[in-house]
Design a protein around this motif. Structure first.
Motif, PDB file in Angstrom:
ATOM      1  N   PRO A  69       0.791  -1.243   0.000  1.00  0.00           N
ATOM      2  CA  PRO A  69       0.000   0.000   0.000  1.00  0.00           C
ATOM      3  C   PRO A  69       0.817   1.283   0.000  1.00  0.00           C
ATOM      4  CG  PRO A  69      -0.813  -1.518   1.671  1.00  0.00           C
ATOM      5  CD  PRO A  69       0.433  -2.125   1.109  1.00  0.00           C
ATOM      6  N   MET A  70       1.985   1.294   0.657  1.00  0.00           N
ATOM      7  CA  MET A  70       2.701   2.562   0.824  1.00  0.00           C
ATOM      8  C   MET A  70       4.059   2.501   0.126  1.00  0.00           C
ATOM      9  SD  MET A  70       0.345   3.914   2.576  1.00  0.00           S
ATOM     10  CE  MET A  70       0.769   5.384   3.465  1.00  0.00           C
ATOM     11  N   LEU A  71       4.264   3.362  -0.855  1.00  0.00           N
ATOM     12  CA  LEU A  71       5.579   3.468  -1.509  1.00  0.00           C
ATOM     13  C   LEU A  71       6.245   4.705  -0.905  1.00  0.00           C
ATOM     14  CD1 LEU A  71       7.518   2.425  -3.722  1.00  0.00           C
ATOM     15  CD2 LEU A  71       6.348   3.930  -5.324  1.00  0.00           C
ATOM     16  N   ALA A  72       7.041   4.481   0.138  1.00  0.00           N
ATOM     17  CA  ALA A  72       7.619   5.606   0.890  1.00  0.00           C
ATOM     18  C   ALA A  72       9.016   5.927   0.339  1.00  0.00           C
ATOM     19  CB  ALA A  72       7.623   5.267   2.379  1.00  0.00           C
ATOM     20  N   THR A  73      10.071   5.306   0.891  1.00  0.00           N
ATOM     21  CA  THR A  73      11.416   5.528   0.325  1.00  0.00           C
ATOM     22  C   THR A  73      11.617   4.715  -0.952  1.00  0.00           C
ATOM     23  OG1 THR A  73      12.362   3.674   1.541  1.00  0.00           O
ATOM     24  CG2 THR A  73      12.403   5.831   2.630  1.00  0.00           C
ATOM     25  N   ASN A 133      10.752  10.341   9.824  1.00  0.00           N
ATOM     26  CA  ASN A 133      10.700   8.905  10.111  1.00  0.00           C
ATOM     27  C   ASN A 133      10.311   8.082   8.883  1.00  0.00           C
ATOM     28  OD1 ASN A 133      11.284   9.235  12.913  1.00  0.00           O
ATOM     29  ND2 ASN A 133       9.203  10.046  13.148  1.00  0.00           N
ATOM     30  N   ALA A 134      10.381   8.699   7.735  1.00  0.00           N
ATOM     31  CA  ALA A 134      10.032   8.050   6.456  1.00  0.00           C
ATOM     32  C   ALA A 134       8.556   7.673   6.376  1.00  0.00           C
ATOM     33  CB  ALA A 134      10.928   6.849   6.168  1.00  0.00           C
ATOM     34  N   TYR A 135       7.692   8.404   7.092  1.00  0.00           N
ATOM     35  CA  TYR A 135       6.242   8.266   6.896  1.00  0.00           C
ATOM     36  C   TYR A 135       5.813   9.220   5.792  1.00  0.00           C
ATOM     37  CZ  TYR A 135       5.226   5.126  10.700  1.00  0.00           C
ATOM     38  OH  TYR A 135       5.156   4.015  11.482  1.00  0.00           O
ATOM     39  N   ILE A 136       4.818   8.762   5.014  1.00  0.00           N
ATOM     40  CA  ILE A 136       4.314   9.601   3.930  1.00  0.00           C
ATOM     41  C   ILE A 136       3.401  10.680   4.524  1.00  0.00           C
ATOM     42  CG2 ILE A 136       2.961   9.641   1.809  1.00  0.00           C
ATOM     43  CD1 ILE A 136       3.862   6.766   1.277  1.00  0.00           C
ATOM     44  N   VAL A 137       3.578  11.926   4.041  1.00  0.00           N
ATOM     45  CA  VAL A 137       2.784  13.072   4.508  1.00  0.00           C
ATOM     46  C   VAL A 137       1.949  13.595   3.329  1.00  0.00           C
ATOM     47  CG1 VAL A 137       2.897  15.369   5.536  1.00  0.00           C
ATOM     48  CG2 VAL A 137       4.679  13.672   6.094  1.00  0.00           C
ATOM     49  N   LEU A 182      -1.496   8.037   5.524  1.00  0.00           N
ATOM     50  CA  LEU A 182      -2.591   7.452   6.317  1.00  0.00           C
ATOM     51  C   LEU A 182      -2.057   6.775   7.568  1.00  0.00           C
ATOM     52  CD1 LEU A 182      -2.133   4.332   5.497  1.00  0.00           C
ATOM     53  CD2 LEU A 182      -3.749   4.792   3.670  1.00  0.00           C
ATOM     54  N   GLY A 183      -0.777   7.010   7.861  1.00  0.00           N
ATOM     55  CA  GLY A 183      -0.170   6.354   9.016  1.00  0.00           C
ATOM     56  C   GLY A 183       0.477   5.053   8.592  1.00  0.00           C
ATOM     57  N   ASP A 184       0.573   4.117   9.522  1.00  0.00           N
ATOM     58  CA  ASP A 184       1.181   2.812   9.224  1.00  0.00           C
ATOM     59  C   ASP A 184       0.102   1.892   8.655  1.00  0.00           C
ATOM     60  OD1 ASP A 184       3.745   0.899  10.467  1.00  0.00           O
ATOM     61  OD2 ASP A 184       1.908  -0.040   9.727  1.00  0.00           O
ATOM     62  N   ALA A 185       0.245   1.548   7.384  1.00  0.00           N
ATOM     63  CA  ALA A 185      -0.804   0.776   6.710  1.00  0.00           C
ATOM     64  C   ALA A 185      -1.003  -0.593   7.374  1.00  0.00           C
ATOM     65  CB  ALA A 185      -0.469   0.613   5.242  1.00  0.00           C
ATOM     66  N   GLY A 186       0.087  -1.220   7.809  1.00  0.00           N
ATOM     67  CA  GLY A 186      -0.038  -2.538   8.464  1.00  0.00           C
ATOM     68  C   GLY A 186      -0.824  -2.416   9.758  1.00  0.00           C
ATOM     69  N   ASP A 187      -0.518  -1.411  10.561  1.00  0.00           N
ATOM     70  CA  ASP A 187      -1.245  -1.212  11.820  1.00  0.00           C
ATOM     71  C   ASP A 187      -2.716  -0.923  11.560  1.00  0.00           C
ATOM     72  OD1 ASP A 187       0.942  -1.643  13.413  1.00  0.00           O
ATOM     73  OD2 ASP A 187       1.396   0.489  13.705  1.00  0.00           O
TER      74      ASP A 187
HETATM   75  N1  URA Z   1       4.755   2.595   5.522  1.00  0.00           N
HETATM   76  C1  URA Z   1       3.543   2.929   6.031  1.00  0.00           C
HETATM   77  O1  URA Z   1       2.786   2.041   6.432  1.00  0.00           O
HETATM   78  N2  URA Z   1       3.204   4.223   6.082  1.00  0.00           N
HETATM   79  C2  URA Z   1       3.993   5.214   5.646  1.00  0.00           C
HETATM   80  O2  URA Z   1       3.621   6.386   5.708  1.00  0.00           O
HETATM   81  C3  URA Z   1       5.264   4.854   5.127  1.00  0.00           C
HETATM   82  C4  URA Z   1       5.615   3.549   5.070  1.00  0.00           C
END
Ligand code: URA
Length: 212
Positions: free
Chosen positions: A135-139, A194-198, A201-206
């Motif tokens: 779901p999340m393409l961050a770095t 912290n390499a979260y996308i801004v 939606l937060g941590d997709a796994g959580d």
């Molecule tokens: N992985 C996530 O679940 N969320 C982010 O914002 C970045 C990486």
């Protein structure tokens, strides 16, 4: 030179609406999971647009005719654990005979290099159209590494699908694997420290599994 991959960012209203619901912090785990499946299905509809077709002879109640069907059922869906699992059911609703591989990666706390801790792919992966989902393409580190591992095992025909991407991740993935098409439901602004996308939606796994 191999064909240059394209980056597709969806502008479909249903996708945008559902991604906005997923971003909201008050969206429950149940709703988030259902929305992930729905968005995967809507995105998968477009991402499967180039699957090859063959002519088949059939008989309707009226007459014999030639019509089109998928050439093979040679598709593999490969979620990157664990958040990628949220996309699998939506994709399987479209291509129920697809095989599902799994890739698990962890980041070395010192070198920050991704390491594979689990990889199980269909045996004939080299023949399959592979949809890597996360779901999340961050770095882009996990996506690049997962696709490296799939290629090392013979995978050739690869498409990447994600819900939200940061420009940094798109760039990294395109540079490492320029032939790959990338399907994105929403492109966001940037990564935080912290390499979260801004805004993300937060941590997709959580959010998928209610762990936090
Ligand atoms: N992985 C996530 O679940 N969320 C982010 O914002 C970045 C990486």
């Amino acid at each position: 030179m191999e064909r240059e991959g394209k980056v597709y960012v969806f502008d479909h209203p249903l996708i945008q609406h559902k991604v906005s619901l997923m971003r909201m912090k008050e969206t429950s785990v149940k709703e988030f999971r259902e929305l992930a499946q729905e968005v995967a299905m809507l995105m998968g509809f477009e991402a499967t647009r180039n699957l090859p077709l063959k002519d088949v002879e059939i008989e309707t109640p009226i007459t014999k005719t030639t019509t089109k069907m998928l050439e093979g059922e040679d598709i593999a869906i490969v979620p990157i654990l664990r958040a990628g699992l949220g996309f699998v059911d939506g994709m399987l609703a479209l291509v129920p005979n697809a095989k599902v591989g799994h890739i698990g990666l962890y980041r070395d706390p010192e070198t920050h290099e991704p390491h594979e801790y689990y990889c199980k792919l269909p045996k004939d992966v080299e023949k399959r159209q592979i949809f890597v989902v996360d779901p999340m393409l961050a770095t882009g580190g996990s996506a690049v590494a997962a696709i490296d591992f799939i290629k090392q095992r013979g995978g050739k025909n690869i498409t990447f699908m994600c819900l939200i991407a940061a420009p940094e991740g798109i760039r990294a993935l395109h540079e490492a694997h320029p032939e790959i098409d990338i399907y994105i439901a929403a492109k966001d602004d940037h990564l935080d420290e912290n390499a979260y996308i801004v805004p993300g939606l937060g941590d997709a796994g959580d959010r998928l599994y209610g762990t936090k």
